[in-house]
Design a protein around this motif. Structure first.
Motif, short mmCIF file in Angstrom:
data_model
loop_
_atom_site.label_atom_id
_atom_site.label_comp_id
_atom_site.label_asym_id
_atom_site.label_seq_id
_atom_site.Cartn_x
_atom_site.Cartn_y
_atom_site.Cartn_z
N GLU A 1 121.58 75.00 20.30
CA GLU A 1 122.96 74.73 20.20
C GLU A 1 123.07 75.90 21.66
OE1 GLU A 1 124.69 72.66 16.89
OE2 GLU A 1 126.43 74.30 17.38
N VAL A 2 123.22 77.32 20.50
CA VAL A 2 123.70 78.46 20.65
C VAL A 2 123.55 78.20 22.07
CG1 VAL A 2 124.26 80.59 20.32
CG2 VAL A 2 124.65 78.73 18.56
N VAL A 3 121.80 78.99 23.21
CA VAL A 3 121.39 79.51 24.05
C VAL A 3 120.63 78.12 24.72
CG1 VAL A 3 119.35 80.48 24.32
CG2 VAL A 3 120.13 80.97 22.36
N GLY A 4 120.44 76.94 24.12
CA GLY A 4 119.97 76.04 24.52
C GLY A 4 121.24 75.48 26.18
N ALA B 1 126.07 87.91 22.15
CA ALA B 1 126.88 86.45 21.81
C ALA B 1 125.92 85.75 21.02
CB ALA B 1 127.41 85.94 23.14
N VAL B 2 124.37 85.45 20.91
CA VAL B 2 123.76 85.37 20.78
C VAL B 2 123.50 85.19 19.29
CG1 VAL B 2 121.63 83.92 20.24
CG2 VAL B 2 122.94 84.16 22.88
N TYR C 1 114.35 84.70 24.77
CA TYR C 1 115.01 85.68 25.68
C TYR C 1 115.72 84.93 25.51
CZ TYR C 1 110.28 87.42 25.89
OH TYR C 1 109.13 87.98 25.57
N ALA C 2 117.10 85.68 25.45
CA ALA C 2 118.66 84.75 25.98
C ALA C 2 119.84 86.63 26.35
CB ALA C 2 119.11 84.58 24.89
N SER C 3 119.40 86.04 27.72
CA SER C 3 120.56 86.69 28.56
C SER C 3 121.96 87.44 27.93
CB SER C 3 121.04 86.56 29.49
OG SER C 3 120.13 85.10 30.19
N ASN C 4 122.43 86.17 27.16
CA ASN C 4 123.77 87.29 26.65
C ASN C 4 122.76 87.02 24.87
OD1 ASN C 4 123.27 84.50 26.27
ND2 ASN C 4 125.12 83.50 25.83
#
Ligand SMILES: Cc1ncc(COP(=O)(O)O)c(C=O)c1O
Length: 368
Positions: free
Chosen positions: A363-366, A294-295, A288-291
């Protein structure tokens, strides 16, 4: 490094020497619809699920439809299900003339929240249709307990969960019946459309066998108005071969999922929870990613393909606008659909690809 969510061409190359002779056998026998290969697949898949019967069908949607009819779902009945699923789970309810009644998901698992079911039950409720989304079994004990208390039937939507286990028992035999899909992208995928209904109930199996073939109980004896929902001979032949590989493929999926989890540990990557008592078969590995946009873009820039399962819950689809459930009605399902993202996960991924994807996601999400 390029990583795709699925590679069915590579899988065919691996299976070519097994598949082509099997297809040839079907041609030589001209058993293009049902036939020996389909009969044998039915026996083998029933064994795999630990059920008495498997009825091979034309699609998972057909299996859901016949499953609901077999459970006695009639026009104007209500069937409780999740809005966080592929449309077909809900369409099958509509095909019966029945009314889908949604219950929100447990945000931890993305599956139907049993705690919310009872308040959705009315005198018109006939059945509950839990979906084992992403290959993770729905919480079946409380669902079955509620169903028994209210005299309701349970149909599992196991389209994404071939071989998953709930408390040690394979899905497919956890309700009155279960619907499987063998759409080519599934963990067990045909070379075309395919599906099956599994059950321990002789009456359900008998009904489904007749209903899939125009209501015939013997040749040109039509007991009732049925459908053309038969499985093709080619699909039976392909599925028998792929079923023999499924154990190994599932183990590999689970291994990749463990590796993703290991690399995400300690980083701020949000993922659904696995109950240690159950066995998820990871049809999808979602985060799950709020952005999310972009991810997706940043992963695409690294040649990592991702997919969204699903961008919109069923109650917010135009097809179901007549149900009158505005945004905000099922907040957990809506939030999941806004943020969910499926990472590449299939048995053909190499160890390097898995590490590459996991590190990129970390790297991108965390690192937000
Ligand atoms: C959860 C779920 N239910 C039902 C279906 C329908 O299966 P089919 O495409 O074989 O009709 C699918 C897959 O497409 C699915 O993912």
């Amino acid at each position: 490094m390029k990583v795709s969510v699925l590679d069915l061409k590579a899988e065919f190359e691996q299976l070519r020497s097994e598949i082509l002779p099997a297809l040839e056998r079907v041609c030589e026998k001209a058993s293009f619809v049902l036939g020996e290969e389909v009969d044998a697949f039915e026996r083998e898949f029933a064994d795999f699920c630990g059920t008495k019967h498997c009825v091979a069908l034309a699609s998972g949607t057909a299996a859901l439809h016949l499953g609901l009819l077999a459970l006695g779902v009639q026009p104007d009945d209500e069937v409780i299900t999740t809005p966080n699923t592929f449309l077909a789970s809900v369409e099958a309810i509509s095909y019966c003339g029945a009314i889908p009644v949604f219950v929100d998901i447990d945000p931890a698992t993305a599956n139907l929240d049993p705690k919310l079911i009872e308040r959705a039950i009315t005198p018109r409720t006939r059945a509950i249709l839990p979906v084992h989304l992403y290959g993770r079994p729905a919480d079946m004990d409380p669902i079955r307990e509620i169903a028994a208390r209210h005299n309701l039937r349970v149909l599992e939507d196991a389209a994404q969960a071939h071989g998953a286990r709930y408390r040690g028992r394979r899905v497919g035999g956890l309700g009155a019946a279960a619907a499987f899909s063998f759409y080519p992208t599934k963990n067990l995928g045909a070379y075309g459309e395919g599906g099956a209904l599994t059950t321990d109930d002789d009456q359900i199996a008998k009904f489904a066998r007749a209903a899939r073939s125009h209501g015939q109980t013997a040749r040109y004896e039509h007991e009732f108005i049925g459908y053309n929902y038969r499985m093709q001979g080619f699909q039976g032949a392909v599925l028998r071969i792929k079923l023999r590989h499924l154990y190994q493929w599932t183990a590999r999926r689970q291994e990749i999922a463990r590796e993703y989890r290991r690399i995400f540990a300690g980083a701020r990557v949000e993922i659904p929870v696995d109950d240690p008592r159950d066995e998820c078969v990871y049809h999808q590995f979602v985060i799950y990613a709020s952005n999310r946009n972009a991810v997706v873009a940043q992963l695409a820039a690294r040649e990592i393909e991702t997919v969204v399962h699903y961008p919109r819950p069923v109650h917010l689809q135009p097809a179901y606008s007549s149900l009158g459930c505005p945004p905000g009605t099922f907040p957990h399902a809506e939030r999941a659909c806004e943020r969910v993202l499926s990472l590449p996960l299939h048995p053909g991924l190499s160890a390097e690809q898995v590490t590459y994807v996991a590190n990129a996601v970390r790297e991108v999400v965390g690192a937000r």
